[in-house]
Design a protein around this motif. Structure first.
Motif, mmCIF file in Angstrom:
data_model
loop_
_atom_site.group_PDB
_atom_site.id
_atom_site.type_symbol
_atom_site.label_atom_id
_atom_site.label_comp_id
_atom_site.label_asym_id
_atom_site.label_seq_id
_atom_site.Cartn_x
_atom_site.Cartn_y
_atom_site.Cartn_z
ATOM 1 N N LEU A 1 19.877 25.416 27.361
ATOM 2 C CA LEU A 1 21.227 25.366 26.883
ATOM 3 C C LEU A 1 21.966 24.300 27.217
ATOM 4 N N PRO A 2 23.048 23.755 26.479
ATOM 5 C CA PRO A 2 23.969 22.729 27.031
ATOM 6 C C PRO A 2 24.518 23.185 28.390
ATOM 7 N N PRO A 3 24.754 22.195 29.248
ATOM 8 C CA PRO A 3 25.073 22.434 30.557
ATOM 9 C C PRO A 3 26.242 23.281 30.706
ATOM 10 N N VAL A 4 26.228 24.432 31.474
ATOM 11 C CA VAL A 4 27.513 25.344 31.855
ATOM 12 C C VAL A 4 27.793 25.546 33.290
ATOM 13 N N ASP A 5 28.932 25.395 33.733
ATOM 14 C CA ASP A 5 29.293 25.883 35.192
ATOM 15 C C ASP A 5 28.932 27.279 35.448
ATOM 16 N N PRO A 6 27.894 27.406 36.252
ATOM 17 C CA PRO A 6 27.637 28.853 36.179
ATOM 18 C C PRO A 6 28.771 29.703 37.076
ATOM 19 N N LEU A 7 29.412 29.303 38.001
ATOM 20 C CA LEU A 7 30.406 30.207 38.670
ATOM 21 C C LEU A 7 31.554 30.416 37.774
ATOM 22 N N LEU A 8 31.975 29.464 36.824
ATOM 23 C CA LEU A 8 33.013 29.942 35.725
ATOM 24 C C LEU A 8 32.525 30.945 34.772
ATOM 25 N N PRO B 1 39.549 36.473 43.007
ATOM 26 C CA PRO B 1 38.361 35.972 41.844
ATOM 27 C C PRO B 1 37.358 35.379 42.708
ATOM 28 N N VAL B 2 36.117 36.080 43.002
ATOM 29 C CA VAL B 2 35.401 35.843 43.645
ATOM 30 C C VAL B 2 34.283 34.470 43.280
ATOM 31 N N PHE B 3 34.271 34.485 42.134
ATOM 32 C CA PHE B 3 33.242 33.314 41.754
ATOM 33 C C PHE B 3 34.167 31.949 41.706
ATOM 34 N N THR B 4 35.287 32.179 41.237
ATOM 35 C CA THR B 4 36.172 30.695 41.386
ATOM 36 C C THR B 4 36.469 30.381 42.859
ATOM 37 N N THR B 5 36.587 31.365 43.559
ATOM 38 C CA THR B 5 36.711 31.042 45.200
ATOM 39 C C THR B 5 35.435 30.369 45.564
ATOM 40 N N LEU B 6 34.343 31.118 45.224
ATOM 41 C CA LEU B 6 33.141 30.527 45.847
ATOM 42 C C LEU B 6 32.881 29.325 45.182
ATOM 43 N N ARG B 7 33.188 28.794 44.171
ATOM 44 C CA ARG B 7 33.242 27.205 43.601
ATOM 45 C C ARG B 7 34.155 26.386 44.298
ATOM 46 N N PHE C 1 25.649 31.301 47.600
ATOM 47 C CA PHE C 1 25.205 32.706 47.250
ATOM 48 C C PHE C 1 26.222 33.790 47.179
ATOM 49 N N ALA C 2 26.169 34.745 46.222
ATOM 50 C CA ALA C 2 26.961 35.717 45.873
ATOM 51 C C ALA C 2 26.082 36.854 45.377
ATOM 52 N N LEU C 3 26.278 38.215 46.011
ATOM 53 C CA LEU C 3 25.669 39.214 45.434
ATOM 54 C C LEU C 3 26.769 40.420 44.996
ATOM 55 N N GLU C 4 26.687 40.916 44.039
ATOM 56 C CA GLU C 4 27.384 42.182 43.703
ATOM 57 C C GLU C 4 26.699 43.600 44.000
ATOM 58 N N ARG C 5 27.373 44.489 44.652
ATOM 59 C CA ARG C 5 26.853 45.723 44.617
ATOM 60 C C ARG C 5 27.886 46.668 44.738
ATOM 61 N N ASP C 6 28.132 47.560 43.568
ATOM 62 C CA ASP C 6 29.112 48.648 43.434
ATOM 63 C C ASP C 6 30.409 48.229 43.772
ATOM 64 N N GLY C 7 30.744 47.163 43.327
ATOM 65 C CA GLY C 7 32.195 46.669 43.276
ATOM 66 C C GLY C 7 32.554 45.848 44.478
ATOM 67 N N GLN C 8 31.502 45.648 45.252
ATOM 68 C CA GLN C 8 31.645 44.830 46.587
ATOM 69 C C GLN C 8 30.983 43.541 46.334
ATOM 70 N N CYS D 1 40.158 28.348 53.890
ATOM 71 C CA CYS D 1 40.888 27.122 52.901
ATOM 72 C C CYS D 1 40.424 27.588 51.429
ATOM 73 N N ALA D 2 39.292 28.165 51.133
ATOM 74 C CA ALA D 2 38.937 28.403 49.996
ATOM 75 C C ALA D 2 39.554 29.666 49.163
ATOM 76 N N VAL D 3 40.218 30.446 50.063
ATOM 77 C CA VAL D 3 40.803 31.771 49.606
ATOM 78 C C VAL D 3 42.121 31.447 48.815
ATOM 79 N N GLU D 4 43.135 30.622 49.425
ATOM 80 C CA GLU D 4 44.348 30.543 48.850
ATOM 81 C C GLU D 4 44.200 29.203 47.749
#
Length: 462
Positions: free
Chosen positions: A48-55, A237-243, A255-262, A458-461
């Motif tokens: 696959l051509p490169p993709v930003d995984p978190l976006l 927005p969890v994944f852009t915040t993690l980015r 890392f990020a793990l999703e479990r029943d909305g958390q 700092c990553a939250v806002e």
């Protein structure tokens, strides 16, 4: 390898946009020809051509989603959906889960993503949806490693009926995949209220209790954990915040793990262990000072980190423990003579790696049981420190200071789950910890707890 650059699509280069479409079409063609094989993993993978995984993850609401990037940037996994989810009710069941993972994967080039709790028990209160252990094999997987970027699918079924249902679901999900170039537009996130479950007087009291146990001889170190709850004016927005968090933690596991909305997410600097076939590496990471405002101040603080008796003692406790724990499981153990320093964006730690060759028959379950939880997040002796933590800490840790990572028969790697947060909608619980040893001072330990929260805050806002 995960470059952190946004993906390129047809709006930029038609050939690459077409390549994304061709990759999906290739997988669809393979899946449509799959036949049911009872309990056997079916897997297909295409370049696959490169993709930003978190976006990419943020753009798709196909739970459960998961993300893993190792500290060396040699492996990134982003997952949508679940081909198989395995859980454990207690640490006594970890071995069975890990054995099941190896059996299911067999010779396939696949990974389960997951982890275990701090205390080997199912979560309570805010962590009630997280079991003692949870591992997920993604249904759709975006992988970036030294060989490039690939898109893969996994299907596992125990009956013909389940096979047809999962096959249809997988085809539908593939047809809905997007490879957009631009990040999703999101409203700004602002912190509307902050709740500290522990203020400085309470922290000082807890430190005093730990020091009493140390003076009494029952402990040499215990780790104090703290939780800060944020109320946000809009869902995070969890994944852009993690980015954003990843951008300030380039030398960390993410890392990020999703479990029943958390979501449990974070960027940890500390490896529990990495195993490739019979070769294993672990490390001791302990002792903390902040980064300097100038190169000269940073070097001065580094010298303090390497020479201060309290910090040296704290790190030596962890180093001796790791060596003694791993020694029975390896044929030889190699470690440098002197500790080094790991520098993060706001703090720096003492660091000492240890590598060896596993004895025949030793696998991940023995390593996990032996090394987790480390003195860096629990204390020493481990049993006494964990008992004091469970008795005295006012809120449950859940998976904070547990471990997260990837598992396969040939290659497994786990990070110590620190510098992390539990997220649900517009509520976010941040965690930090500090090691208490003889000579610890409440003011200094409080400042360290605050420093460890800064990167997350700092990553939250945005």
């Amino acid at each position: 390898m995960d470059s952190g650059r946004p993906p390129v699509t047809s709006r930029d280069t038609p050939a690459q946009g077409t390549a994304h479409d061709r990759a999906v079409a290739d997988l669809l063609g393979r899946i449509k020809n799959w036949q049911f094989r009872d309990g056997t993993l079916l897997r297909a993978s295409v370049p696959l051509p490169p993709v930003d995984p978190l976006l990419w993850l943020q753009a798709h609401e196909q739970p459960p989603r998961c993300y893993w990037r190792n500290r060396d940037h040699t492996l990134t996994l982003a997952g949508l959906g679940s081909a198989c989810t395995l859980e454990a009710r207690s640490e006594a069941h970890y071995a069975a889960v890990l054995h099941r993972i190896n059996t299911l994967i067999g010779d396939e080039d696949a990974f389960f993503v997951g982890g275990v709790s701090f205390d080997g028990r199912p979560g309570r209160e805010a962590w009630a949806r997280f079991p003692a252990a949870l591992f997920v094999l993604p249904a759709i997987e975006l992988r970036q490693d030294e060989a490039g970027c690939r898109l893969a699918v996994n299907l596992l079924a125990e009956s013909q009926q389940a096979f047809m249902r999962e096959k249809t679901r997988l085809i539908t999900a593939l047809c809905q995949l997007r490879f957009d170039a631009d990040p999703p537009r999101e409203p700004p996130v602002r912190i509307s209220r902050r709740e500290d479950h522990m203020d400085f007087p309470a922290c000082a009291e807890h430190i005093g209790t730990i020091l009493e146990h140390i003076t009494g001889g029952s402990l040499r170190k215990a780790v104090l954990a703290r939780r800060v709850q944020l109320h946000l004016d809009t869902p995070l927005p969890v994944f852009t915040t993690l980015r954003r968090l990843r951008a300030g933690s380039t030398d960390s596991f993410c890392f990020a793990l999703e479990r029943d909305g958390q979501f449990y997410m974070g960027c940890s600097p500390e490896r529990l262990f990495s195993r490739i076939d019979r070769h294993v590496c672990t490390e001791s990471l302990a002792g903390t000072v902040r980064r300097g405002e100038t190169p000269e101040e940073d070097r001065r603080l580094e010298r303090l980190l390497l020479d201060d008796p309290k910090l040296v003692h704290e790190h030596e406790l962890v180093s001796r423990y790791v060596h003694d724990q791993i020694a029975p499981w390896v044929t030889r153990a190699e470690t440098p003579e002197h500790a080094g320093v790991v520098k993060l964006d706001r703090i720096q730690h003492r660091y000492l790696p240890l590598c060896g060759t596993l004895r025949p028959g030793v696998m991940d379950e023995q390593l996990l049981r032996t090394l987790h939880p480390t003195p860096a997040v629990c204390g020493f002796p481990r049993r006494e420190a964990r008992e004091l933590i469970l008795e005295r800490e006012p809120v449950p840790r859940g998976w904070y200071s547990g471990t997260v990572g990837v598992v396969s028969p040939r290659h497994s790697e786990f990070a110590v789950a620190i510098r992390s947060a539990l997220v649900e909608g517009n509520r976010m619980m941040l965690y930090s910890g500090v090691g208490i040893v003889d000579g610890s001072r409440p003011e200094a330990e409080w400042n360290e707890l605050e420093a460890k929260l800064e990167t997350l805050l700092c990553a939250v806002e945005n």
